[in-house]
Design an enzyme around this catalytic site. Structure first.
Site, PDB file in Angstrom:
ATOM      1  N   CYS A 121      26.971   9.615  14.532  1.00  5.67           N
ATOM      2  CA  CYS A 121      27.603  10.770  13.868  1.00  5.67           C
ATOM      3  C   CYS A 121      28.886  10.396  13.123  1.00  5.67           C
ATOM      4  O   CYS A 121      29.380  11.176  12.314  1.00  5.67           O
ATOM      5  CB  CYS A 121      27.903  11.857  14.886  1.00  5.67           C
ATOM      6  N   HIS A 246      33.366  16.774  12.720  1.00  5.72           N
ATOM      7  CA  HIS A 246      31.938  16.632  12.979  1.00  5.72           C
ATOM      8  C   HIS A 246      31.460  17.894  13.694  1.00  5.72           C
ATOM      9  O   HIS A 246      32.084  18.354  14.657  1.00  5.72           O
ATOM     10  CB  HIS A 246      31.703  15.383  13.831  1.00  5.72           C
ATOM     11  N   ASN A 276      23.877  20.254  15.020  1.00  6.11           N
ATOM     12  CA  ASN A 276      24.499  18.939  14.843  1.00  6.11           C
ATOM     13  C   ASN A 276      23.563  18.071  13.995  1.00  6.11           C
ATOM     14  O   ASN A 276      22.493  17.676  14.453  1.00  6.11           O
ATOM     15  CB  ASN A 276      24.721  18.326  16.234  1.00  6.11           C
TER      16      ASN A 276
HETATM   17  O1  UT7 Z   1      27.160  14.147  17.955  1.00 10.71           O
HETATM   18  C1  UT7 Z   1      27.441  13.868  19.271  1.00 10.71           C
HETATM   19  C2  UT7 Z   1      26.336  14.423  20.129  1.00 10.71           C
HETATM   20  N1  UT7 Z   1      26.650  14.982  21.361  1.00 10.71           N
HETATM   21  C3  UT7 Z   1      27.512  15.994  21.617  1.00 10.71           C
HETATM   22  O2  UT7 Z   1      28.280  16.426  20.843  1.00 10.71           O
HETATM   23  C4  UT7 Z   1      27.397  16.601  22.985  1.00 10.71           C
HETATM   24  C5  UT7 Z   1      28.706  16.858  23.671  1.00 10.71           C
HETATM   25  N2  UT7 Z   1      28.461  17.690  24.823  1.00 10.71           N
HETATM   26  C6  UT7 Z   1      28.222  19.014  24.710  1.00 10.71           C
HETATM   27  O3  UT7 Z   1      28.225  19.564  23.637  1.00 10.71           O
HETATM   28  C7  UT7 Z   1      28.016  19.788  25.980  1.00 10.71           C
HETATM   29  O4  UT7 Z   1      28.258  18.949  27.085  1.00 10.71           O
HETATM   30  C8  UT7 Z   1      26.577  20.404  26.107  1.00 10.71           C
HETATM   31  C9  UT7 Z   1      26.403  21.513  25.103  1.00 10.71           C
HETATM   32  C10 UT7 Z   1      25.514  19.335  25.902  1.00 10.71           C
HETATM   33  C11 UT7 Z   1      26.393  21.006  27.499  1.00 10.71           C
HETATM   34  O5  UT7 Z   1      27.399  21.975  27.740  1.00 10.71           O
HETATM   35  P1  UT7 Z   1      28.277  21.936  29.051  1.00 10.71           P
HETATM   36  O6  UT7 Z   1      29.130  23.122  29.036  1.00 10.71           O
HETATM   37  O7  UT7 Z   1      28.941  20.588  29.119  1.00 10.71           O
HETATM   38  O8  UT7 Z   1      27.180  22.080  30.164  1.00 10.71           O
HETATM   39  P2  UT7 Z   1      26.864  21.101  31.359  1.00 10.71           P
HETATM   40  O9  UT7 Z   1      26.213  19.853  30.891  1.00 10.71           O
HETATM   41  O10 UT7 Z   1      28.092  20.986  32.218  1.00 10.71           O
HETATM   42  O11 UT7 Z   1      25.792  21.951  32.121  1.00 10.71           O
HETATM   43  C12 UT7 Z   1      26.079  23.231  32.705  1.00 10.71           C
HETATM   44  C13 UT7 Z   1      24.777  23.835  33.180  1.00 10.71           C
HETATM   45  C14 UT7 Z   1      23.896  22.842  33.951  1.00 10.71           C
HETATM   46  O12 UT7 Z   1      23.270  23.518  34.988  1.00 10.71           O
HETATM   47  P3  UT7 Z   1      23.815  23.359  36.512  1.00 10.71           P
HETATM   48  O13 UT7 Z   1      23.741  21.893  36.783  1.00 10.71           O
HETATM   49  O14 UT7 Z   1      25.229  23.872  36.466  1.00 10.71           O
HETATM   50  O15 UT7 Z   1      22.879  24.214  37.284  1.00 10.71           O
HETATM   51  C15 UT7 Z   1      22.856  22.453  32.919  1.00 10.71           C
HETATM   52  O16 UT7 Z   1      21.639  22.063  33.503  1.00 10.71           O
HETATM   53  O17 UT7 Z   1      24.009  24.265  32.061  1.00 10.71           O
HETATM   54  C16 UT7 Z   1      22.679  23.744  32.165  1.00 10.71           C
HETATM   55  N3  UT7 Z   1      22.120  23.571  30.850  1.00 10.71           N
HETATM   56  C17 UT7 Z   1      21.484  24.566  30.183  1.00 10.71           C
HETATM   57  N4  UT7 Z   1      21.226  25.833  30.524  1.00 10.71           N
HETATM   58  C18 UT7 Z   1      20.569  26.590  29.630  1.00 10.71           C
HETATM   59  C19 UT7 Z   1      22.123  22.484  30.055  1.00 10.71           C
HETATM   60  N5  UT7 Z   1      21.504  22.722  28.883  1.00 10.71           N
HETATM   61  C20 UT7 Z   1      21.096  24.021  28.956  1.00 10.71           C
HETATM   62  C21 UT7 Z   1      20.400  24.862  28.064  1.00 10.71           C
HETATM   63  N6  UT7 Z   1      20.170  26.132  28.435  1.00 10.71           N
HETATM   64  N7  UT7 Z   1      19.980  24.450  26.844  1.00 10.71           N
END
Ligand code: UT7
Length: 321
Positions: A121, A246, A276
């Protein structure tokens, strides 16, 4: 007396024309509710994404690159044969070789230096900085920089952590010498392979990510790099007129904006429409802000990105030819 004229020793390289392309097909968050354990509400609130565009099966990365490139060449008012170097930032080329940059030479009917760069990215920033070096060394008069991705072809549609985040698209910029005091004033590029395990293409050829780790890195790095390039340009955060981050996640973008103490209207936001798009995201956003009339000549812009590698990059630009 030192007389500075166009082409003289102290001119900066800057962007003199741009184009962008996003495929027609739109997929909304609600469409993922049918196939994944997710909701529109979760995706909106955790990422800021509402929709993304996907290329069709026949629409390759090179096709999208061509669309954006043709617009950039027209916008810059040059002819293809004036281009001395093509740099294409992508992690989703049609194939490993020939590069997308080489495919572009064929499409444009030219022969010139051409290469793809792989910096995920951060790739468009890496491309701009590469162009700056060649222009300011007087090696080439015009460099074409493209950021393009067809992320839909490396997405694991069964992984709710990643499937909802990405989109396809392209941006292109013509870089050349601009008037004294304008152009790319400063830059920062970086990489730290120890974080590579957090965001990678796995053995199944799919994006695999530890979202929380990437999130923490991004929040810190985007703010630090933005401040750093302003300082390198002899500027302070009050001097920044517009931030183009980004477009990965609105929460990460907001953290960078707050670090610069900028009001909401001074940060570009297209993540809700396109998700993204990796190497294409910063350039697509910049073109949209130009089309919306939000950017004026002599505005100070900070473009900042991060991505797989882990990589990061930022530039300060004083806008205008
Ligand atoms: O260009 C670079 C590419 N990457 C990025 O920019 C990613 C950077 N990271 C992020 O944007 C965020 O970490 C995410 C959007 C990927 C995830 O958000 P978060 O607030 O960090 O969530 P998390 O990973 O802490 O997960 C919280 C909960 C989890 O469930 P439990 O373990 O608390 O029960 C996940 O399994 O949310 C769950 N979860 C979802 N729930 C519904 C993860 N993805 C989803 C989803 N829908 N799509």
């Amino acid at each position: 007396m030192l007389v500075l004229k166009k082409g003289g020793c102290c001119m900066n390289a800057g962007i003199i024309g741009m184009g962008r392309y996003v495929p027609e097909k739109i997929v909304k968050n609600i469409d993922f509710e049918k196939t994944l354990d997710t909701t529109d509400e979760w995706i909106r609130s955790r990422t800021g994404i509402e929709a993304r565009h996907f290329a069709t099966e026949d629409e390759n990365t090179s096709h999208m690159a061509i669309q954006a490139t043709e617009k950039a060449i027209e916008n810059a008012g040059i002819t293809p044969d004036q281009i001395g170097l093509i740099v294409v930032a992508t992690v989703t080329p049609d194939r490993a070789f020939p590069s997308v940059a080489c495919q572009l030479t064929e499409h444009l009917g030219i022969q010139c230096a051409a290469m793809d760069v792989s910096a995920a990215c951060s790739g468009f920033i890496y491309g701009l900085v590469t162009a700056k070096q060649f222009i300011e060394m007087n090696s080439y008069e015009y460099v074409l920089v493209v950021g393009v991705e067809k992320l839909s072809k490396i997405t694991d549609w069964n992984d709710r952590n990643t499937a909802i985040l990405f989109g396809d698209g392209a941006c292109a910029a013509i870089v050349s010498k601009v008037s004294q005091g304008r152009g790319i004033l400063s830059f920062e590029l970086g990489a730290d392979g120890s974080g590579g395990k957090h965001l990678l293409l796995n053995d199944e050829n799919h994006i695999a990510m530890n979202g929380r780790e990437v999130f923490k890195f991004a929040v810190r790095q985007m703010g630090e790099s933005a401040i750093s390039v302003l300082e390198k340009a002899g500027l302070q955060k009050e001097d920044c007129d517009f931030l183009i981050p980004h477009q990965a996640n609105i929460r990460i973008m907001e953290a960078a904006r707050e670090r610069l103490d900028l009001p909401v209207e001074k940060m570009s936001k297209t993540v809700h429409k396109y998700g993204n798009t990796s190497a294409a995201s910063i350039g697509i956003s910049l073109v949209e802000e130009l089309e919306n009339g939000k950017i004026k000549d002599d505005d100070v812009l900070v473009l900042v990105g991060f991505g797989g590698g882990l990589t990061w990059g930022a530039v300060t630009i004083r806008w205008g030819k």
